[in-house]
Motif scaffolding. Structure first.
Motif, short mmCIF file in Angstrom:
data_model
loop_
_atom_site.label_atom_id
_atom_site.label_comp_id
_atom_site.label_asym_id
_atom_site.label_seq_id
_atom_site.Cartn_x
_atom_site.Cartn_y
_atom_site.Cartn_z
N LEU A 96 0.75 4.86 -28.04
CA LEU A 96 0.15 3.92 -29.00
C LEU A 96 1.15 3.46 -30.05
O LEU A 96 0.89 2.49 -30.78
N ARG A 102 2.01 -1.80 -26.69
CA ARG A 102 1.29 -0.59 -26.29
C ARG A 102 0.31 -0.88 -25.14
O ARG A 102 -0.09 -2.03 -24.92
N ALA A 155 -6.76 8.05 -30.56
CA ALA A 155 -7.22 6.68 -30.82
C ALA A 155 -8.10 6.64 -32.06
O ALA A 155 -7.95 5.77 -32.93
#
Length: 349
Positions: free
Chosen positions: A238, A243, A262
């Motif tokens: 990420l 990404r 996330a």
């Protein structure tokens, strides 16, 4: 109330203790009518043979060993449940034996385990089941065993197994992500000592190739089958300038780690990032959103492996040849809320 004994069964059926023992051991010399009569009394009394006592009274052993080395606790629990169900159904005991799969003395350790604990045979879980040298040495020592392995088809290598087609299931997961519009799909490996890891990676790579998507090595990271490795790997992916829009974790623990990463970065799942795992463990159902995954019937697989070993042992005791056909299982794609269409804009708040 005291538990029923073999003597109780013999008295109610009007037969000798030896006849009851022959019925319990499924010996072919018992007349069908006598067998039915004895079995009827066994069922009526709820009699359960004691595997350890049977082993002491007999030259045969009535317990199996389940051998494993895996960091995934949920996998191990399901493995134990499945093997135990088969053993209980057949009047066998089960001894659990965690070990170090990298030990150079593992073959000697397992031979000593069988001897010391008077085990009839071993159910070998990955990665021990996938070590050719260990399998060869156990076979040479005449230790009966049944392997649980990752393989697309029956390896037909002369050793008995129950095999799981991880490759096709991983292909289905990757294809699902591609069909949602994702092309930058990250992949987080599990432990490389497990054959399931390269099999799952192969399914991922084959799906990308079949859909004409170039493989980007920056999106593929090594690791183990753990939550922490999923979290660390996701943070690296990420942080990339370009990404991924989807990440495939080699198991649900890895995928749960990706989901946590996330959430910690404020990334909306699945609007900004789709996440998929593998195995359909409790992680997949209890996370938010629930994880898309491949349902692997670990408990059923272990039950089949243990039952197959018991059946072969009983066939050998009765002078019959062991069954040669190996059994295969195919995990199934389960689509849940963690995967969705690829979006290019910001999510609606």
């Amino acid at each position: 109330m005291r538990s029923a004994t073999i003597k109780d069964v013999a008295e109610r059926a009007g037969v000798s203790l030896k006849t009851v023992s022959r019925v319990i051991n499924n010996e072919p010399s018992v007349h069908a009518r006598t067998r039915e009569k004895v079995q009827r009394e066994i069922d009526a009394l709820g009699y359960q043979p004691d595997p350890s006592a049977r082993s002491l009274r007999s030259t045969r052993a009535y317990a199996l060993g389940l051998v494993y080395d895996n960091p995934n606790a949920h996998y191990i629990i399901n493995l134990q449940r499945g093997a135990l169900a088969a053993c209980r159904n057949s009047g066998f005991g089960l001894q659990i034996h965690p070990c170090d799969s990298s030990s150079p003395d593992l073959a000697d350790e397992l031979r000593e385990l069988v001897r010391r604990s008077r085990l009839a045979g071993l159910v070998l879980a990955p990665p021990m089941s996938e070590q050719p040298e260990l399998i060869r040495r156990l076979s040479e020592a005449k230790v009966p065993f049944m392997r649980i392995i990752s393989a697309r088809k029956d390896p037909q290598d002369g050793y008995p197994c129950v095999y799981v087609d991880d490759r096709d299931a991983a292909y289905a997961i990757t294809e699902h992500l591609i069909q949602l519009g994702h092309q930058r799909i990250g992949f987080l490996w599990g432990g490389r000592e497990h054959r399931s890891s390269p099999e799952r990676y192969q399914g991922y790579e084959d799906a990308l190739k079949d859909y004409g998507i170039a493989l980007d090595r920056k999106l593929i990271l090594p690791g183990d089958y753990t939550f922490d490795d999923g979290f660390r790997g996701a943070r690296k992916l990420l942080a990339l300038k370009d990404r991924p829009t989807a990440i495939f974790g080699s198991n649900d623990e890895i995928a749960a780690g990706v989901l946590a990463a996330a959430h910690s970065d404020g990334i909306n799942v699945p609007y900004e990032l789709s996440i998929a795992g593998f195995e359909d463990s409790p992680f997949s159902k209890q996370s938010w959103p629930a994880l898309t995954t491949a349902r692997q019937a670990t408990e059923e697989i272990a039950r089949h492996a243990a039952q197959r070993l018991i059946d072969d042992l009983q066939r050998e005791a009765n002078g019959e040849p062991a069954r040669h056909a190996n059994e295969g299982f195919s995990p199934e794609l389960v689509v849940r809320g963690s995967t969705g269409p690829r979006h290019t804009g910001s999510p609606k708040r």
